[in-house]
Design an enzyme around this catalytic site. Structure first.
Site, PDB file in Angstrom:
ATOM      1  CB  CYS A 128       1.667 -29.664 -24.396  1.00  0.00           C
ATOM      2  SG  CYS A 128       2.381 -28.526 -22.568  1.00  0.00           S
ATOM      3  CG  HIS A 132       5.432 -34.160 -13.907  1.00  0.00           C
ATOM      4  ND1 HIS A 132       5.507 -34.179 -15.718  1.00  0.00           N
ATOM      5  CD2 HIS A 132       4.437 -33.873 -14.695  1.00  0.00           C
ATOM      6  CE1 HIS A 132       4.942 -34.308 -16.820  1.00  0.00           C
ATOM      7  NE2 HIS A 132       3.562 -33.854 -15.808  1.00  0.00           N
TER       8      HIS A 132
END
Length: 674
Positions: free
Chosen positions: A32, A589
């Site tokens: 990704c 994150h």
């Protein structure tokens, strides 16, 4: 739970679905754009589905920590089919002659069984080196019928070009700046060098800057059409940057390079689809395609696109000549807007050459230009200092170089930022340039050499030095604040992805972990997650509120030095792409200097929070990971990888959702993440 490195059903095992022949040997590659959670979730889902259907499968993950479980030549040769579930460029040249199915990474997460069935009927990959999302039978955008996928693929190609261009900008700009600072002196003709040594240093820097535009164009094309597109892309970029080839006094700059990069890439893809005799195919990618595409694109730019650019340059010059009788503020605004628009392109060069031509007669005009010239790089560099969490590590480094280049009047230092997010950076640059030009015009600042930036004042070429610096300072602040504001309120990708920086390939670093359930293997979360950073129930109902609440939860660890900075970094990461992973999971994150050590938090939401997951589920299991920007290494990526894999186990998710009691009960369940 089996690891993607080895998940396999034994050959000949029954359990194939539909018309599948059981016991096939399958391979997969998952990747990704950010190389983190989705990469490993897709790998785990594909491995599980293959095992359930009775097939052997090995999955190579191309994450930010490098390529893991790399497929060997023997494994590829023996494979019955290869699934590439990726939203970034993956080199397919090694899969020539094999059945290859290329889809987006989300397909690997949500439709693994279907992909395993489809790959057995997928077309054989013919092209030598067509990247995922480009070439041959591969869908350019990693899946059909999705405008969002197309936009993502275009963005990845642009980022690929930007990442390769940045070193040329930095090296070229810094060499020019150093030569100007140490060996230059001002004359009415510009800054000259008394020493042949410093002239040589400057010439080397100019070469770097000259190559910057072709490299941008070439690697945009490469990301779309792979190796056959590299030459037409670079040659097209060279043509775009040299206006003399199409009778213009200025080249098309980085905007022209972006255009030639995409034109070259898509032209190569189109040529690849042309049916040719078998004996011609071996020379198509190394001779026919590059020659045809390079010739066609070069001539097209010279005779079709170049003419309008020359016309624009000529008429802009005439229009500026008509403004010389207007107010100084108005002329300063116009010149500042033009200087900051394309940073070396025809609009910028029109304003600069207009001011340079009037140095001897009307130095106030050059003073307006000189004040606007350093604003884009100085403003973008200041923005990276004001909101560090909104920029990648490479951008922050480029920002420091841009500050240095801005001091020496090198506007091109802002090009990497403008190329990465033109809709936000270019308006901010223009606003700051207009303000700087207007202030310099009102103060009647004079520049007696055809150059700009603080360096000309330091070398004694400016009259009205205090207001010259005031104009630059105000313009810089305007650009920086507007950039940060537009990035904060804007939508879509706003940070150069780390994966784009390495789009040409991944390293081979390994992050093997001990088998799940091993009593001797410590938990991946050990030392990072404690009962203080776990909350059985979130109070927040929306994503931003949840991130703020989670940041406050992490602060209980004592590792958070700047809660607001952590929140800003996490929200900036969300702009890059949702961290809602589906399966009722979200893992926001951040890699930021707002924390002094890696820290992990976990909370549940009974109602679920809308997180933009591709499968439409609301997030009920929410993890937040934060690591220091300077010394984190790959720790957070390993945590994400192992956590993402473990969360693909439905039983594990159910235990997290149903665990009763205080935070300690949840911590005991989370200790299984290994």
């Amino acid at each position: 739970m089996a690891s993607p490195a080895s998940a396999a059903g034994p050959a000949g095992k029954n359990g194939g679905a539909g018309g599948d022949a059981p016991g096939r040997k399958l391979l997969a590659v998952t990747a990704c754009p950010t190389g983190i959670a989705h990469t490993y979730m897709a790998a785990e889902k594909l491995a599980q589905a293959a095992q359930a259907l009775g097939h052997a499968m090995k999955v190579e993950t191309q994450g930010s920590i490098g390529a893991e479980n790399v497929l060997s030549d023997r494994e590829i040769a023996e494979a019955d089919g290869i699934i590439v579930a990726a939203d970034k460029d993956v080199d397919l040249s090694r899969f020539a002659g094999k059945r290859v199915l290329s889809v987006g990474v989300a397909e690997g997460i949500h439709r693994p069984e279907r992909l395993i069935r489809d790959v057995l009927e997928a077309p054989v990959h013919r092209g030598p080196g067509a990247g995922a999302g480009g070439g041959g039978d591969v869908d350019l955008f990693g899946g059909a019928g999705s405008g969002g996928r197309e936009r993502g693929s275009v963005y990845k190609a642009l980022m690929n070009g930007v990442s390769y261009m940045i070193p040329f900008v930095v090296v070229g700009g810094l060499l020019i700046a150093v030569s100007l600072a140490l060996g230059g002196r001002t004359t009415p003709q510009g800054i000259v060098f008394d020493s042949s040594f410093w002239q040589s240093v400057n010439d080397i820097g100019v070469i770097g800057f000259t190559l910057m535009i072709p490299v941008l164009s070439g690697y945009i094309a490469y990301a779309i059409g792979d190796r056959p597109a590299l030459v037409p892309g670079m040659v097209g970029g060279w043509v775009a940057s040299h206006g003399e080839l199409y009778d213009s006094k200025a080249g098309a700059g980085f905007i022209g390079a972006i255009a030639t990069g995409f034109l070259a890439g898509y032209l190569v893809l189109w040529i690849k689809k042309v049916r040719v005799p078998d004996f011609v195919r071996p020379v198509m990618p190394i001779i026919v395609i590059p020659v045809v595409a390079t010739t066609s694109l070069g001539l097209f730019f010279i005779y079709v696109i170049g003419r309008p650019i020359a016309w624009v340059f000529e008429h802009l010059t005439s229009w500026l000549g008509g403004l010389t009788g207007a107010s100084a503020a108005l002329l300063g605004v116009v010149l500042g807007l033009m200087i900051s628009f394309d940073m070396g392109g025809p609009v910028n060069k029109t304003a600069f050459l207009f001011g340079a031509g009037l140095v001897s007669k009307n130095p106030e005009v050059m003073g307006m230009c000189a004040a606007a010239i350093p604003v884009p790089p100085l403003g973008q560099g200041l923005a990276t200092l004001l909101r560090r969490g909104m920029f990648s590590a490479q951008e922050r480094e480029t920002g420091l170089a841009a500050l240095f280049m801005g001091c020496f009047g090198i506007t091109e230092g802002a090009i990497p930022f403008a190329a990465a997010r033109p809709a936000r950076v270019i308006p901010a640059n223009m606003a700051g340039g207009a303000v700087a030009g207007a202030v310099a015009g009102l103060a009647a600042v004079q520049d007696n050499v055809p150059h700009g930036g603080p360096v000309v004042a330091v070398l004694g070429a400016v009259e009205g030095v205090p207001m010259f610096f005031v104009a630059i300072a105000i313009g810089t602040v305007v650009t920086a604040l507007m950039t940060v504001t537009l990035m904060t309120v804007g939508r879509g990708p706003s940070v150069v992805p780390a994966a784009a920086v390495g789009a040409a390939g991944s390293g081979a670093a390994s992050a093997e972990s001990a088998p799940a359930g091993s009593a001797s293997a410590p938990s991946a979360l050990s030392g990072h997650l404690t009962a203080r950073t776990v909350r059985p129930q979130l109070a927040a109902r929306g994503k931003e509120a949840a991130i703020r609440e989670m940041a406050g939860l992490l602060a209980a660890s004592g590792a958070v030095t700047d809660v607001d900075g952590l929140i800003a970094a996490a929200l900036a990461r969300e702009e890059l792409g949702t961290t809602g992973l589906g399966e009722e999971i979200a893992i926001p994150h951040a890699k930021t200097d707002a924390v002094s050590a890696p820290v992990v938090g976990f909370a549940r939401s009974d109602e679920g929070i809308e997180w933009g997951a591709l499968d439409g589920t609301k997030a009920r299991l929410i993890f937040m990971i934060a690591v220091p920007g300077a010394a984190a290494g790959d720790e957070h990526l390993r945590i994400l990888a192992m956590l993402s894999r473990k969360l693909m186990d439905p039983e594990f998710r159910e235990r997290l959702l149903s665990a009763e009691g205080e935070a300690e009960a949840l911590v005991r369940v989370l200790e299984e993440v290994r």
